[in-house]
Design a protein around this motif. Structure first.
Motif, PDB file in Angstrom:
ATOM      1  N   VAL A 142      20.018   0.146   4.662  1.00 40.64           N
ATOM      2  CA  VAL A 142      19.941   1.401   5.265  1.00 40.64           C
ATOM      3  C   VAL A 142      19.377   2.440   3.947  1.00 40.64           C
ATOM      4  CG1 VAL A 142      21.245   3.440   6.083  1.00 40.64           C
ATOM      5  CG2 VAL A 142      21.749   1.129   6.489  1.00 40.64           C
ATOM      6  N   GLY A 143      18.647   3.372   4.235  1.00 43.13           N
ATOM      7  CA  GLY A 143      18.095   4.137   3.091  1.00 43.13           C
ATOM      8  C   GLY A 143      17.300   5.363   3.639  1.00 43.13           C
ATOM      9  N   ARG A 144      16.760   5.727   2.560  1.00 45.50           N
ATOM     10  CA  ARG A 144      15.681   7.256   2.858  1.00 45.50           C
ATOM     11  C   ARG A 144      14.269   6.855   2.985  1.00 45.50           C
ATOM     12  NH1 ARG A 144      17.179   9.425  -1.811  1.00 45.50           N
ATOM     13  NH2 ARG A 144      18.735   7.615  -2.322  1.00 45.50           N
ATOM     14  N   LEU A 145      13.455   7.070   3.820  1.00 48.30           N
ATOM     15  CA  LEU A 145      12.101   6.740   3.676  1.00 48.30           C
ATOM     16  C   LEU A 145      11.353   7.860   3.355  1.00 48.30           C
ATOM     17  CD1 LEU A 145      10.292   4.596   4.896  1.00 48.30           C
ATOM     18  CD2 LEU A 145      10.132   6.039   7.244  1.00 48.30           C
ATOM     19  N   SER A 146      10.381   7.513   2.483  1.00 49.96           N
ATOM     20  CA  SER A 146       9.621   8.430   1.762  1.00 49.96           C
ATOM     21  C   SER A 146       8.143   8.015   1.897  1.00 49.96           C
ATOM     22  CB  SER A 146      10.030   8.764   0.310  1.00 49.96           C
ATOM     23  OG  SER A 146       9.891   7.730  -0.451  1.00 49.96           O
ATOM     24  N   GLN A 147       7.268   8.651   1.421  1.00 42.19           N
ATOM     25  CA  GLN A 147       5.848   8.427   1.423  1.00 42.19           C
ATOM     26  C   GLN A 147       5.225   9.294   0.420  1.00 42.19           C
ATOM     27  OE1 GLN A 147       3.621   8.890   5.162  1.00 42.19           O
ATOM     28  NE2 GLN A 147       1.995  10.471   4.097  1.00 42.19           N
ATOM     29  N   ARG A 148       4.499   8.448  -0.290  1.00 46.14           N
ATOM     30  CA  ARG A 148       3.533   8.749  -1.651  1.00 46.14           C
ATOM     31  C   ARG A 148       2.000   8.240  -1.722  1.00 46.14           C
ATOM     32  NH1 ARG A 148       3.692   5.067  -5.789  1.00 46.14           N
ATOM     33  NH2 ARG A 148       5.255   3.259  -5.149  1.00 46.14           N
ATOM     34  N   ASP A 149       1.442   9.181  -2.251  1.00 43.66           N
ATOM     35  CA  ASP A 149       0.001   8.824  -2.482  1.00 43.66           C
ATOM     36  C   ASP A 149      -0.111   8.613  -3.852  1.00 43.66           C
ATOM     37  OD1 ASP A 149      -0.778   9.645  -0.026  1.00 43.66           O
ATOM     38  OD2 ASP A 149      -1.101  11.815  -0.584  1.00 43.66           O
ATOM     39  N   TYR A 150      -1.026   7.400  -4.102  1.00 42.89           N
ATOM     40  CA  TYR A 150      -1.370   6.953  -5.541  1.00 42.89           C
ATOM     41  C   TYR A 150      -2.862   6.948  -5.716  1.00 42.89           C
ATOM     42  CZ  TYR A 150      -1.475   1.874  -3.986  1.00 42.89           C
ATOM     43  OH  TYR A 150      -1.936   0.819  -3.164  1.00 42.89           O
ATOM     44  N   GLN A 151      -3.423   6.492  -6.873  1.00 39.87           N
ATOM     45  CA  GLN A 151      -4.823   6.450  -7.037  1.00 39.87           C
ATOM     46  C   GLN A 151      -4.995   4.892  -7.338  1.00 39.87           C
ATOM     47  OE1 GLN A 151      -6.826   9.198  -7.743  1.00 39.87           O
ATOM     48  NE2 GLN A 151      -8.743   8.054  -7.747  1.00 39.87           N
ATOM     49  N   ALA A 152      -5.808   4.193  -6.573  1.00 37.06           N
ATOM     50  CA  ALA A 152      -5.892   2.576  -6.612  1.00 37.06           C
ATOM     51  C   ALA A 152      -7.043   2.435  -7.805  1.00 37.06           C
ATOM     52  CB  ALA A 152      -6.578   2.259  -5.499  1.00 37.06           C
ATOM     53  N   LYS A 153      -7.223   1.260  -8.396  1.00 31.64           N
ATOM     54  CA  LYS A 153      -8.169   0.977  -9.366  1.00 31.64           C
ATOM     55  C   LYS A 153      -9.615   1.312  -9.229  1.00 31.64           C
ATOM     56  CE  LYS A 153      -5.247  -2.466 -11.371  1.00 31.64           C
ATOM     57  NZ  LYS A 153      -5.021  -3.877 -11.943  1.00 31.64           N
ATOM     58  N   ASP A 154      -9.808   1.107  -7.756  1.00 34.49           N
ATOM     59  CA  ASP A 154     -11.181   1.454  -7.313  1.00 34.49           C
ATOM     60  C   ASP A 154     -11.568   3.188  -7.071  1.00 34.49           C
ATOM     61  OD1 ASP A 154      -9.894   2.174  -4.992  1.00 34.49           O
ATOM     62  OD2 ASP A 154     -10.701   0.686  -3.887  1.00 34.49           O
ATOM     63  N   GLY A 155     -10.567   3.778  -7.711  1.00 33.74           N
ATOM     64  CA  GLY A 155     -10.516   5.327  -7.198  1.00 33.74           C
ATOM     65  C   GLY A 155     -10.198   5.745  -6.148  1.00 33.74           C
ATOM     66  N   SER A 156      -9.912   5.011  -5.106  1.00 37.90           N
ATOM     67  CA  SER A 156      -9.668   5.491  -3.563  1.00 37.90           C
ATOM     68  C   SER A 156      -8.209   6.022  -3.631  1.00 37.90           C
ATOM     69  CB  SER A 156      -9.544   4.513  -2.578  1.00 37.90           C
ATOM     70  OG  SER A 156      -8.745   3.401  -3.025  1.00 37.90           O
ATOM     71  N   THR A 157      -7.702   6.967  -3.079  1.00 38.67           N
ATOM     72  CA  THR A 157      -6.341   7.464  -2.875  1.00 38.67           C
ATOM     73  C   THR A 157      -5.735   6.481  -1.565  1.00 38.67           C
ATOM     74  OG1 THR A 157      -6.858   9.458  -3.324  1.00 38.67           O
ATOM     75  CG2 THR A 157      -5.117   9.354  -2.072  1.00 38.67           C
ATOM     76  N   ARG A 158      -4.575   5.935  -2.067  1.00 38.16           N
ATOM     77  CA  ARG A 158      -3.773   5.136  -0.984  1.00 38.16           C
ATOM     78  C   ARG A 158      -2.538   5.896  -0.658  1.00 38.16           C
ATOM     79  NH1 ARG A 158      -5.654  -0.980  -2.631  1.00 38.16           N
ATOM     80  NH2 ARG A 158      -7.922  -0.507  -2.400  1.00 38.16           N
TER      81      ARG A 158
END
Length: 146
Positions: free
Chosen positions: A80-96
């Motif tokens: 049981v927990g709190r769901l969150s979402q975050r963006d990060y920059q991958a090594k290839d430069g794309s945002t995931r």
């Protein structure tokens, strides 16, 4: 926060929890729970697996330590927990984008297993509960799959 999305997930750990410490010394455990829905097909009279959800999970402090001592790859668990979402920059430069469950509580699933619970005294003085390694399920052959 009162408006955070909470989630309960039931499934199996895909690997042993990874326990580490941050630069400030706070303990954190990271692991993934795989959950596969099953439905009964009335025409074929067989159970069919749906698509598996792999949910990345993080736990902090004493809970992180208890998870790393109690759960292993294949352990059936309820988290049981709190769901969150975050963006990060991958090594290839794309945002995931990734979703992560910050675990507030977790335990072994007792649908097809038993657990031996041992009280612990944490650094915060809180008396929590944890299952003993190797005792939470009666062996690898008894691990339920979800």
């Amino acid at each position: 926060m009162s408006n955070e999305t909470t989630l309960t997930i039931r499934g199996n750990l895909t690997a042993d929890p990874e326990l580490r410490s941050t630069g400030s010394g706070k303990r954190v455990a990271n692991f993934t729970i795989a959950s596969t829905p099953r439905t009964f097909n009335r025409q074929s009279k067989e159970w069919e697996d749906g698509p598996t959800l792999f949910q990345r999970c993080t736990a902090w402090g004493d809970l992180a330590e208890h998870i790393s001592q109690s759960l292993r790859k294949g352990s059936a668990a309820l988290a049981v927990g709190r769901l969150s979402q975050r963006d990060y920059q991958a090594k290839d430069g794309s945002t995931r984008t990734v979703t992560e469950l910050t675990v507030d509580d977790i335990g072994p699933s007792l649908v097809r297993a038993t657990a031996q619970v041992t009280r612990t005294q944490g650094a915060s003085g809180f008396q929590g509960h944890t299952a003993q390694p190797g005792q939470e399920f009666g062996g690898d052959d008894d691990q339920p799959e979800f």
